[in-house]
Motif scaffolding. Structure first.
Motif, short mmCIF file in Angstrom:
data_model
loop_
_atom_site.label_atom_id
_atom_site.label_comp_id
_atom_site.label_asym_id
_atom_site.label_seq_id
_atom_site.Cartn_x
_atom_site.Cartn_y
_atom_site.Cartn_z
N ALA B 186 0.82 -1.21 0.00
CA ALA B 186 0.00 0.00 0.00
C ALA B 186 0.86 1.27 0.00
CB ALA B 186 -0.94 -0.01 1.21
N TRP B 187 1.88 1.29 0.84
CA TRP B 187 2.68 2.50 0.98
C TRP B 187 3.52 2.79 -0.27
CZ3 TRP B 187 3.00 6.64 4.20
CH2 TRP B 187 2.23 6.59 5.38
N THR B 188 4.11 1.75 -0.85
CA THR B 188 4.92 1.99 -2.05
C THR B 188 4.02 2.39 -3.21
OG1 THR B 188 4.91 -0.39 -2.42
CG2 THR B 188 6.92 0.56 -1.51
N ARG B 189 2.82 1.83 -3.24
CA ARG B 189 1.86 2.22 -4.28
C ARG B 189 1.56 3.71 -4.14
NH1 ARG B 189 -2.60 -0.18 -7.36
NH2 ARG B 189 -4.23 1.39 -7.52
N LEU B 190 1.35 4.11 -2.89
CA LEU B 190 1.05 5.53 -2.66
C LEU B 190 2.23 6.40 -3.09
CD1 LEU B 190 -0.66 7.85 -1.53
CD2 LEU B 190 0.46 7.45 0.67
N LEU B 191 3.43 6.03 -2.65
CA LEU B 191 4.61 6.84 -2.99
C LEU B 191 4.83 6.87 -4.50
CD1 LEU B 191 7.07 5.84 -0.12
CD2 LEU B 191 5.78 7.97 -0.34
N SER B 192 4.54 5.77 -5.15
CA SER B 192 4.68 5.75 -6.60
C SER B 192 3.68 6.69 -7.27
CB SER B 192 4.50 4.33 -7.13
OG SER B 192 5.56 3.52 -6.68
N THR B 193 2.48 6.75 -6.73
CA THR B 193 1.50 7.67 -7.33
C THR B 193 1.92 9.12 -7.09
OG1 THR B 193 0.12 7.62 -5.34
CG2 THR B 193 -0.48 6.11 -7.09
N LEU B 194 2.80 9.33 -6.11
CA LEU B 194 3.27 10.69 -5.83
C LEU B 194 4.53 11.03 -6.61
CD1 LEU B 194 2.78 10.75 -1.95
CD2 LEU B 194 1.38 11.91 -3.67
N GLY B 195 4.93 10.19 -7.53
CA GLY B 195 6.10 10.49 -8.34
C GLY B 195 7.30 9.64 -8.00
N GLY B 196 7.16 8.79 -6.99
CA GLY B 196 8.22 7.83 -6.73
C GLY B 196 9.17 8.22 -5.62
N TYR B 197 10.16 7.36 -5.40
CA TYR B 197 11.07 7.48 -4.27
C TYR B 197 12.37 6.78 -4.64
CZ TYR B 197 9.00 2.84 -3.91
OH TYR B 197 8.55 1.59 -4.22
N LEU B 198 13.42 7.12 -3.90
CA LEU B 198 14.71 6.48 -4.14
C LEU B 198 14.55 4.97 -3.99
CD1 LEU B 198 17.81 6.63 -4.52
CD2 LEU B 198 18.00 6.86 -2.03
N GLY B 199 14.92 4.23 -5.01
CA GLY B 199 14.70 2.79 -4.98
C GLY B 199 15.84 2.04 -4.33
N MET B 200 15.62 0.75 -4.09
CA MET B 200 16.68 -0.09 -3.55
C MET B 200 16.77 -1.35 -4.39
SD MET B 200 15.14 -2.15 -0.29
CE MET B 200 14.33 -0.77 0.49
N TYR B 201 17.98 -1.90 -4.42
CA TYR B 201 18.11 -3.23 -5.02
C TYR B 201 18.66 -4.18 -3.96
CZ TYR B 201 23.06 -1.91 -5.58
OH TYR B 201 24.35 -1.49 -5.36
N GLY B 202 18.45 -5.43 -4.21
CA GLY B 202 18.89 -6.44 -3.24
C GLY B 202 18.00 -6.46 -2.02
N SER B 203 18.35 -7.32 -1.12
CA SER B 203 17.59 -7.41 0.12
C SER B 203 18.54 -7.86 1.21
CB SER B 203 16.47 -8.45 -0.02
OG SER B 203 17.02 -9.75 -0.08
#
Ligand SMILES: Nc1nc2c(c(=O)[nH]1)N[C@H]1C(S)=C(S)[C@@H](COP(=O)(O)OP(=O)(O)OC[C@H]3O[C@@H](n4cnc5c(=O)[nH]c(N)nc54)[C@H](O)[C@@H]3O)O[C@H]1N2
Ligand SMILES: Nc1nc2c(c(=O)[nH]1)N[C@H]1C(S)=C(S)[C@@H](COP(=O)(O)OP(=O)(O)OC[C@H]3O[C@@H](n4cnc5c(=O)[nH]c(N)nc54)[C@H](O)[C@@H]3O)O[C@H]1N2
Ligand code: SF4
Ligand code: SF4
Ligand code: SF4
Ligand code: SF4
Ligand code: SF4
Ligand SMILES: [Mo]
Lengths: 205, 816, 310
Positions: B186-203
């Motif tokens: 839910a939260w990443t969907r929201l942030l994506s609708t707001l134009g996105g956020y610094l992404g991460m790779y790996g875990s």
């Protein structure tokens, strides 16, 4: 005469996860301090060190134990109030209206099955989930075991199928109470009384 | 007081909160202030304010299906028994078989204690804000309304995006509801609708293997399923502990147990610890010094090559770089794998068993025996856990182990595998998430650096992806259902120091159920519902050759003022003016119907939503029987090439060769990239331990049955069943006068933890293990009495993936 | 100290002391009565007799705290057929009842001396059976090696006689001192006749001698018990570890000081011409030291409850 019930335990499958123990707690709503089913970790062996290298010669395995509804229940014998008694089906239960909370049964039982509920002042113990069995369900611990290491049923049938072994460390000599318990031993299971290892998690029992 | 437009009444007619005993602040608006202690009080949190479920007053009991969503690699069905609006019992799956195919999804010990997590004294109850003027982490809070909390987040998000851009907003790694669908995204969907956020790779799970394996195979591909060992002559669990890390009775624990019992295949476990997998399944246990697996592999390879046990035809057909004849063009002679092993490469060292023996701690004859078994058992399945890749040289360790099936030609066949982790089939569940429009990424482990020195971070020094360098440091963190903000990241003492400085990261939002170490560093703290309090649609995880979907129905009304991630995001979206885009006009329950509907398009025969409520779990069996990794490639490598540049298995990676030349490192020992999966001695590694008088012991932090990371860590039943202890060998204990259950300190220059010792023959001398995930709880003197391994770990990343090398640490131990 | 089992520590030690004291008083009655006449003997023994009652009652009250639900206490006699705990309760009550009865008839001098003597003998027998039954509670637990040993009855009986006799000695002197103080308060000079002096001193000599002998017995039982446990290994071996450390040493030292050193003093010093005050101090100190030592010893006994099995 009703068939006498007992437990089956496949030690080769037990992971010491205690899902059985916690499922029992959840079903019976027990606080910390009362665990009708407990799991002992038995470990032992030695290490051979040669310069930078090591070779283990060690063993370890788990044993999940509740009340074994013994054929010669020492708990029943010593109980001064007759609160602890054995039914037709061999199930040993505690009559809460009689128990005085003297803890004599707790001293006596070599499986730590009876445990005092400090709030009521009465002893408590596994009744092999009498209510579940009455509804045709498996006891909670048996149904919970992710490894399917636990079973229950008429002890004669269990013994016919799985043998008669119950003398595995750290369990006591079965001659004392004659537990209705059959174990398929772990590959490294040590015979009762051999004292080759130690209980690694004494605080958890 | 609430702006949530999507909040709906509980599904049943249960009067909300009528069953709660809550002696804390009951009404809104009362600001209770905690003490100024390091971990001060939070209003409404603590035993005095515990919620208790009432069992008395029996009315009809109902049972609803749900699932345990934590990040354990399994996914179990839970059946929640509800009476008078309270959760009174937690049962598990009652359907399914007692076999490998379609097994009953029996919950593990943690799932069975779920009730105590829901009704836990440290449940968060209302939105909170750090008291203005107090230091972050000081533990002084004010209760605020949802409206105010979301209002603050909305305005801060707008401000930070306007001032620094979307790349200053970071969505922290958090896996507490990994199994969730709507709730997890839910939260990443929201942030994506707001134009996105610094992404991460790996875990944090697989940083090294996820990054390294694609250099060999083009992508990370899991190995054959455990059920496929029906065809194997030998099974090797290499640093792999499925019995403890896949604990479901319907997951890979069960598959490993059942296969072992049914197929009786000879099994070897290679692990510094006599793990639960070794205890249950091993015919032979080979203890190895942590971080030296690549050396052991090299020695085995030496035996295989010198005794002519390699599958030359496989190597010639499917691989690049095994021998000099198959090196990519333009690569200097002596660069092949065979040259490295035989000592004809640049280092001139033959990797014979007597070379590896003192490094690994394994006697020569044991190495020889192992090599002969792996060389002759046809086919042989090697399953690699992720412990050896969570090391300072983890990328090379995991690639090295994958060499053994390659050398022996076990890839792509029944009973073999690719030497990666045991595989599984997946359920094609429709997902709620949408993609992040921002493509700039950092490694999941580098966020502390990105706060401290973000704008200095580059691609070749720090692994920044999508850009040559970061433009801005992280200024705003949204941390949802995660504890990596403190507890699960490395060097907690250093991390908390960094977070205390609110001139760096300017706003921290934490959404959780519990007052965790991370939650204490929030500026805005939001109480999320547990999955018992909301609805979702869940997919299986590492379950082998059966995949399934589980319906999650709401069992009880949200406790206190808790809200589901979906509802809080919908309300926030409304404040940010993107409500329609976020919700598409649906409630959470309507979204679930939509996801079930979408899924049914690709899964024939799947239950209707109506049927799901009743039946709970829908299973599909692997149509191919058992899963074989890269089978198509093996069958026809020309038609089905791998995604590597050559289309083949790249034992020698030309891409790595180039990176080795261009990437920059300091002079820390072990920070190198090698084109071949070579053994590299590192900082705080096994070899350094021998010469380090101050900190001579290696400590790892195995994943532990008592918790899923830190999740379930505050459940009293579990603390009783599986107390936190440090494993140490009998010999090490004797040397220090320590006996079983003594309280000890484990320490290094980064910190000091206090916990009881488990003196045991089950771990090799010179190595300790502190089960990871215990709750970081520094006392007034800075001693972590919670026994959290991350008080001892370091921020220093592994060289290639910039991942978390959290099993590489040197320490000392003493009686407390 | 084992606070968990405090009720049982107090109960068993006090009950055994009461039984021992009762028996020792009986012996004094019989032996000294023959030499010094019933009358003068009664004068010294009666006060001691009345001290036993409260001690036993205190012990019985303490034992109630061992029950976690006192409202169900009456149930404890339901299993006489097989439970030693049921039997203990019955014999405890029987001993208390008979003791009380005897005290009453002795006070009022009801019945013939012979009848009273018979009642006393019966009470003593029941008392000794009580000690036996008590020891059987523990002895019959084959699951607790430290208890399932000949040492349990041996210890219980040693405690019984050791504490009993020293208690009697202390009670004799205590009663004397009390009477002296009462006399002094009312301005009289307290005078102890020679016969009483002689009798008291020979009683104390006997008690001193008996204590030293019982100390010897105890100091044989303890090491034999411990070495037996250690040799057996396992749970037995672990329980043997209880008998080491500060508390164990304290126990040995206290008992040694009381039943050894002071008892020898008592034996040596107890003459018809000896200072009453000094004698009183020695007798009381010996009793207090041994009582403390035995309470610690009993505490360790309960600590040694290491069960076989899991
Ligand atoms: N030293 C060391 N550190 C490690 C590891 C290691 O091996 N060694 N392992 C690493 C690995 S592999 C991983 S994956 C990470 C895991 O680290 P995290 O992803 O942080 O996992 P958890 O510690 O389980 O934290 C999950 C959080 O989610 C919360 N939560 C659970 N359910 C819900 C819910 O329904 N709603 C909300 N809002 N919150 C919920 C929990 O309370 C908990 O605080 O740790 C890493 N850290
Ligand atoms: N019960 C439980 N299950 C879990 C989790 C949990 O927290 N609790 N976490 C889940 C998550 S998110 C993940 S990512 C996985 C993690 O799964 P893994 O990463 O595989 O788990 P670990 O326990 O870190 O490591 C596995 C084994 O590797 C051993 N080991 C450590 N270092 C080395 C080494 O250098 N060489 C060799 N040969 N062995 C080594 C450890 O002793 C351990 O037994 O587990 C998942 N499952
Ligand atoms: S649930 Fe099964 S495997 Fe786990 S401890 Fe109990 S018996 Fe053993
Ligand atoms: S296990 Fe213990 S409590 Fe259960 S019947 Fe046997 S002796 Fe009695
Ligand atoms: S505690 Fe209860 S059940 Fe146990 S012996 Fe005493 S009266 Fe009987
Ligand atoms: S049978 Fe029932 S009562 Fe007995 S241990 Fe198992 S779950 Fe508990
Ligand atoms: S923690 Fe994992 S294995 Fe345990 S119940 Fe939850 S999903 Fe299942
Ligand atoms: Mo993970």
């Amino acid at each position: 005469m009703a068939e006498k019930l007992g437990f089956y335990f496949d030690q080769t499958l037990c992971t010491g996860c205690k899902a059985c123990s916690v499922a029992c707690k959840d079903k019976h709503d027990h606080a910390v301090g009362i665990s009708w089913r407990r799991v002992a970790e038995y470990a032992g062996g030695t290490w051979q060190q040669d310069g930078d290298t090591v070779v283990p010669n060690v063993f370890s395995y788990y044993t999940s134990i509740a009340c074994n509804h013994c054929e010669d229940p020492i708990c029943v014998r010593v109980c001064p109030t007759t609160a602890m008694s054995q039914g037709e089906d061999g199930i040993v239960t505690i009559d809460q209206t009689k128990c005085v909370g003297c803890r004599y049964c707790e001293w006596a039982c070599p499986y730590s099955a009876p445990q005092l509920n400090a709030a009521t002042g009465h002893m408590t113990k596994c009744d092999m989930c009498a209510d579940y069995r009455a509804e045709g369900q498996d006891p909670a611990c048996v149904a919970a075991c992710p490894s399917r290491a636990l079973g229950w049923g008429p002890i004669d049938e269990l013994r016919a199928k799985h043998g008669t072994l119950a003398a595995v460390e750290p369990l006591p000599d079965p001659a004392i109470t004659r537990p209705r318990l059959v174990i398929t031993p772990h590959r490294d299971a040590q015979p009762t009384g051999s004292g080759t290892g130690f209980v690694a998690n004494p605080g958890e029992l | 007081m609430t702006a949530a437009t999507t909040e709906k009444p509980p599904t049943s007619g249960i009067p909300r909160r009528s069953f709660l005993k809550w002696s804390g602040i009951a009404g809104g608006g009362v600001a209770l202030v905690g003490t100024g202690a390091a971990f001060g009080l939070l209003p409404g949190v603590g035993p005095a304010n515990a919620v208790t479920s009432t069992v008395a007053g029996s009315t009809d009991e109902k049972t609803v299906w749900n699932a345990c969503l934590v990040n354990c690699g399994s996914r179990c069905a839970l059946r929640l028994h509800v009476k008078d609006g309270s959760l009174v019992r937690v049962d598990t799956d009652t359907t399914g078989s007692q076999d490998l195919d379609g097994p009953q999804l029996r919950a593990c010990v943690r799932g069975r204690s779920f009730r105590r997590r829901v009704y836990n004294p440290d449940r968060l109850k209302t939105p909170m804000r750090r008291k203005p003027g107090t230091k972050r982490g000081a533990g002084e809070w004010e209760q605020i309304s949802w409206d105010e909390a979301l209002g603050t987040i909305a305005s801060e998000l707008k401000r930070v995006i306007a001032d620094y851009g979307n790349e200053a907003v970071y969505y922290q790694y958090g896996s507490g509801v990994t199994g969730g669908n709507i709730t997890n995204t839910a939260w990443t969907r929201l942030l994506s609708t707001l134009g996105g956020y610094l992404g991460m790779y790996g875990s944090y799970s697989t940083s090294q293997i996820s990054f390294a394996m694609p250099f060999m195979y083009g992508e990370r591909i899991e190995s054959n399923s455990i059920g496929d060992t029906v065809h194997s002559k030998l099974v090797v669990y290499w640093g792999d502990n499925p019995v403890e890390t896949r604990m479901s009775g319907g997951g890979n624990m069960w598959n490993a147990q059942k296969s072992n019992k049914d197929f009786k295949t000879r099994t070897i476990v290679i692990d510094p610890r006599y793990s639960e997998t070794a205890l249950d399944l091993a015919d032979q246990w080979i203890p190895i010094r942590p971080g030296t697996d690549a050396a052991l592999v090299a020695a085995i390879a030496h035996v295989l090559i010198s005794e002519d046990m390699v599958d030359q035809q496989f190597l010639d057909t499917y691989c690049v770089g095994y021998d000099e004849e198959h090196l990519p063009a333009g690569i200097p002679a002596g660069s092949s794998y065979k040259s490295y092993i035989l000592g004809t490469g640049p280092d001139g060292v033959a990797k014979a068993p007597d070379w590896a023996s003192p490094i690994t701690g394994i006697p020569v004859d044991v190495i020889l025996g192992l090599a002969h078994e792996i060389g002759t058992a046809k086919p042989c399945a090697i399953m690699q856990g992720w412990g050896l890749q969570r090391q300072a040289n983890g990328e090379n360790n995991c690639r090295a182990v994958m060499m053994l099936p390659i050398l022996t030609g076990n890839v792509g066949i029944h009973g073999g595998g690719n030497g990666s982790r045991e595989g599984t089939i997946r359920f094609p569940l429709a997902r709620f998430s949408i993609d992040n429009p921002i493509k700039t990424k950092i490694s999941c482990f580098m966020w502390t650096d990105a706060i401290a020195r973000g704008a200095e971070m580059t691609d070749i020094a720090d692994g920044v992806q999508g850009k040559k360098k970061l433009d801005v440091p992280i200024k705003l963190i949204i941390n949802v259902a995660g504890n990596t903000l403190v507890n699960q990241h490395s060097d907690a003492n250093r991390t908390t120091k960094l977070l205390e400085d609110d001139s760096l990261c300017e706003l921290i939002v934490v959404v959780d159920n519990h007052l965790t170490a991370s939650a204490r560093y929030a500026d805005i703290l939001l109480p999320g519902t547990t999955n018992a309090e909301e609805v979702d649609f869940i997919a299986s995880e590492y379950s082998g050759d059966t995949a399934y979907a589980i319906i999650a129905d709401q069992a009880i009304a949200p406790l206190f003022e808790a809200r589901s991630h979906y509802d809080m995001c919908a309300a926030l979206a409304a404040k940010m003016g993107v409500e329609e885009k976020f919700t598409e006009g649906r409630t959470q329950e309507e979204w679930r119907s939509e996801l079930i509907r979408k899924t049914s398009a690709s899964v024939p025969g799947i239950y209707t939503e109506e049927e799901f409520h009743d039946k709970g779990v829908f299973r599909v069996s692997n149509p191919d029987g058992t899963f074989v990794a890269s089978k198509a490639f093996r069958d026809d490598p020309v038609k089905n090439p791998l995604k590597t540049p050559s289309g083949k298995i790249e034992i020698f990676s030309e891409r790595l060769w180039k990176m080795a030349a261009t990437w920059t490192f300091g002079d820390t020992k072990g920070d190198v990239i090698t084109a071949l999966p070579e053994y590299v001695a590192t900082w705080e590694g096994a070899e350094e331990a021998k010469t380090n008088d101050k900190y001579p012991l290696q400590v790892i932090g195995h994943h532990f049955k008592g918790r899923t990371h830190s999740s379930y860590g505050s459940v009293d039943w579990l603390q009783e069943a599986h107390p936190q202890v440090v494993w140490m060998n009998t010999k090490d204990a004797e040397d220090r006068g320590i006996v079983n259950d003594d309280v000890v300190h484990v320490f290094n220059d980064r910190g000091r933890i206090e916990l009881p010792a488990r003196v045991t023959p089950r771990i090799m001398p010179g190595v300790l293990s502190v089960p990871q995930g215990a709750w970081y709880s520094p006392d007034a003197k800075g001693v972590d009495t919670g026994g959290c391994i991350n008080t001892l770990t370091t921020w220093h990343p592994s060289p290639l993936s910039k991942g978390n090398p959290q099993h590489t640490n040197l320490v000392q131990i003493e009686k407390a | 100290m084992n606070t968990h089992e405090l009720p049982m520590i107090i109960f068993t030690v006090l009950a055994q002391m009461s039984v021992g004291a009762f028996v020792v008083l009986g012996v004094v009655q019989v032996v000294a009565g023959r030499r010094f006449g019933k009358e003068s003997v009664d004068k010294v023994t009666d006060p001691a007799l009345y001290a036993i009652g409260p001690a036993l009652v205190l012990g019985l009250i303490a034992s109630m705290f061992h029950m976690n639900d006192v409202f169900h206490t009456l149930n404890v006699v339901r299993h006489l057929g097989s439970s030693w705990l049921s039997r203990e309760i019955v014999f405890g009550l029987l001993f208390a009842g008979l003791g009380f009865l005897f005290a009453v008839v002795q006070w009022f001098k009801w019945g013939s001396p012979r009848l009273r003597q018979a009642l006393a003998a019966l009470t003593a027998l029941v008392g000794l059976t009580l000690v036996y039954v008590m020891s059987m509670i523990y002895y019959t637990l084959e699951t607790v090696p430290a208890w399932h040993s000949w040492a349990t009855p041996a210890q219980f009986f040693t405690t019984t006689f050791l504490l009993g006799s020293l208690a009697v000695g202390a009670a004799f002197m205590g009663a004397l001192m009390w009477r002296r103080r009462a006399a002094a308060k009312s301005g009289n000079v307290f005078h102890v006749d020679d016969a009483t002096r002689t009798m008291l001193s020979s009683c104390l000599k006997g008690i001193g001698l008996g204590a030293v002998a019982l100390l010897g017995v105890e100091f044989v039982i303890i090491p034999m018990h411990i070495s037996g446990l250690s040799a057996a290994g396992g749970a037995a071996g672990r329980s043997a570890l209880v008998f080491s450390g500060v508390w164990f040493i304290a126990r040995l030292v206290l008992v040694f000081l009381g039943a050894g050193l002071l008892a020898v003093f008592l034996y040596r010093y107890a003459t018809p011409t000896a200072q009453v005050r000094t004698l009183a101090i020695i007798a009381t100190s010996a009793f207090v030291l041994v009582l403390a030592g035995e309470l610690i010893g009993r505490s360790l006994f309960y600590d040694s409850m290491v069960r076989i099995g899991m």
